[in-house]
Design a protein around this motif. Structure first.
Motif, mmCIF file in Angstrom:
data_model
loop_
_atom_site.group_PDB
_atom_site.id
_atom_site.type_symbol
_atom_site.label_atom_id
_atom_site.label_comp_id
_atom_site.label_asym_id
_atom_site.label_seq_id
_atom_site.Cartn_x
_atom_site.Cartn_y
_atom_site.Cartn_z
ATOM 1 N N ILE A 222 20.078 32.673 17.506
ATOM 2 C CA ILE A 222 21.331 33.087 16.858
ATOM 3 C C ILE A 222 22.528 32.623 17.688
ATOM 4 N N SER A 224 25.392 33.325 18.919
ATOM 5 C CA SER A 224 26.722 33.938 18.990
ATOM 6 C C SER A 224 26.832 35.043 17.953
ATOM 7 N N LYS A 226 29.129 35.623 15.746
ATOM 8 C CA LYS A 226 29.570 35.174 14.424
ATOM 9 C C LYS A 226 28.438 34.540 13.620
ATOM 10 N N ASN A 227 27.412 34.109 14.316
ATOM 11 C CA ASN A 227 26.285 33.464 13.646
ATOM 12 C C ASN A 227 25.197 34.450 13.235
ATOM 13 N N TRP A 231 22.451 33.593 10.166
ATOM 14 C CA TRP A 231 21.105 33.276 10.687
ATOM 15 C C TRP A 231 20.082 34.247 10.127
#
Length: 363
Positions: A222, A224, A226-227, A231
């Motif tokens: 993943i 970060s 924000k991801n 994801w």
């Protein structure tokens, strides 16, 4: 109708632990997990679970010193780690050394079994890195000595407390696969070493003991905060399982997850853990619970013990390939207790099967 998973089948009566999946509660020999974590050490819980089950009383004021001497005694077996064993995964090499212990059902056998994985696993990990194994320090507790034998430095008070919290949390958990294996072997009067080896072998299977490492793999992928949501959504679209979420028994949040989350807090406060890693994990937890509730509203899926196990063991700098072995160190207490409880009942476990194969043709 067959029940190949034995769900809801009562196979034993026990005074050792109760897993209440509806209420999200774990009781270990009359003590709630909430009370034990943060107040009890590994040695305290060993005394609690094993009391009245061995040929000698387990004195909570003496077991720390007795266990320290047992670690010193089993260290001699480390000499058997040859090149063949060291090519195995750490868990398998550790299991091979446990198999060298003399079988029995007495107090001394139990102590050796409690000490053995705590000594063998750090030795295997160091040798596989080209380092010399470190002998036990009888002045340390079980948790402190594990960390010292692995890293070669004195652990901090917060690190010892965190490992204690983990080992206490996973010391026993009802009639899971490995504990059932231990009781089955104990019912044959085979001895404690045989029972624990059976349990260790059951734990090796990824459906029982293999999830903490993949939690870290998921966090790495993943990357970060924000991801996190994109994801996780992509993983569910592929039909992947989200590591660290959902449990066979708990219909609500796994109480062990909260216990371990609390155990990590002092490490964070002392600056002994990667804060960015914890922040990422918290973002993933929030996103995963939101997505699971949206996509599977009728199915209760919450954080399980593996999620915060991964974060805690990673913070203590255990390599991922050692996670299942660390679990075995804590759960050996429960395996021994269940084996002795079953042996005292004196009943051979012999369930029935239902034949569903072809029948011979009539002459």
């Amino acid at each position: 109708m067959s029940n190949n998973g034995l769900e809801d089948v009562v196979a034993a009566e026990t005074s050792l632990s109760e897993v209440d999946g509806q209420a999200g509660r774990l009781i270990i020999r009359g003590q709630s997990l909430d009370h034990l974590v943060g107040h009890a050490t590994y040695e305290d819980v060993a005394a609690l679970l094993l009391d009245d089950l061995l040929d000698r009383p387990v004195n909570p004021h003496e077991i720390k010193a007795q266990l320290a001497q047992a670690r010193v005694g089993v260290f001699a077996h480390v000499e058997a780690l040859d090149e063949t064993l060291l090519r195995l995964p750490p868990f398998d090499a550790m299991r091979a050394l446990v198999a060298r212990l003399a079988d029995g059902e007495d107090f001394d056998t139990a102590l050796s079994l409690l000490a053995a994985p705590a000594v063998f696993l750090p030795a295997v990990l160091r040798l596989q890195k080209g380092q010399s194994p470190l002998p036990p320090n009888p002045g340390l507790s079980q948790s402190g000595d594990i960390l010292a034998m692995l890293h070669g430095t004195m652990p901090s008070r917060e690190q010892i407390a965190a490992l204690d919290a983990y080992l206490v949390t996973i010391s026993d958990h009802g009639l899971n696969a490995s504990t059932f294996a231990s009781r089955v072997v104990a019912s044959t009067k085979a001895g404690l070493v045989s029972s624990v080896l059976a349990a260790i072998s059951a734990l090796k299977g990824p459906l029982h003991g293999g999830a903490p490492g993949p939690v870290l793999d998921m966090l790495d992928a993943i990357g970060s905060q924000k991801n996190a949501r994109p994801w996780l959504e992509a993983a569910l679209e592929r039909g992947d399982r989200l590591m660290g979420f959902g449990h066979r028994i708990y219909r609500v949040r796994d109480p062990r997850a909260d216990a371990l989350k609390s155990a990590i807090a002092p490490l964070i406060a002392a600056g002994q853990v990667d804060r960015d890693r914890i922040s990422l994990a918290e973002a993933v937890e929030t996103a995963a619970l939101t997505i699971l509730k949206e996509r599977k509203p009728a199915r209760p899926l919450d954080v399980n013990v593996e999620f915060y196990t991964a974060l805690l063991l990673d913070a203590l700098k255990f390599p991922r390939q050692a996670f299942t072995g660390i679990f075995a160190i804590g759960r050996t207490i429960g395996w021994i207790a269940h084996a002795r409880e079953q042996a005292q009942q004196g009943r051979l476990i012999r369930p029935r099967s239902v034949y569903v194969g072809p029948m011979p043709e009539a002459a």
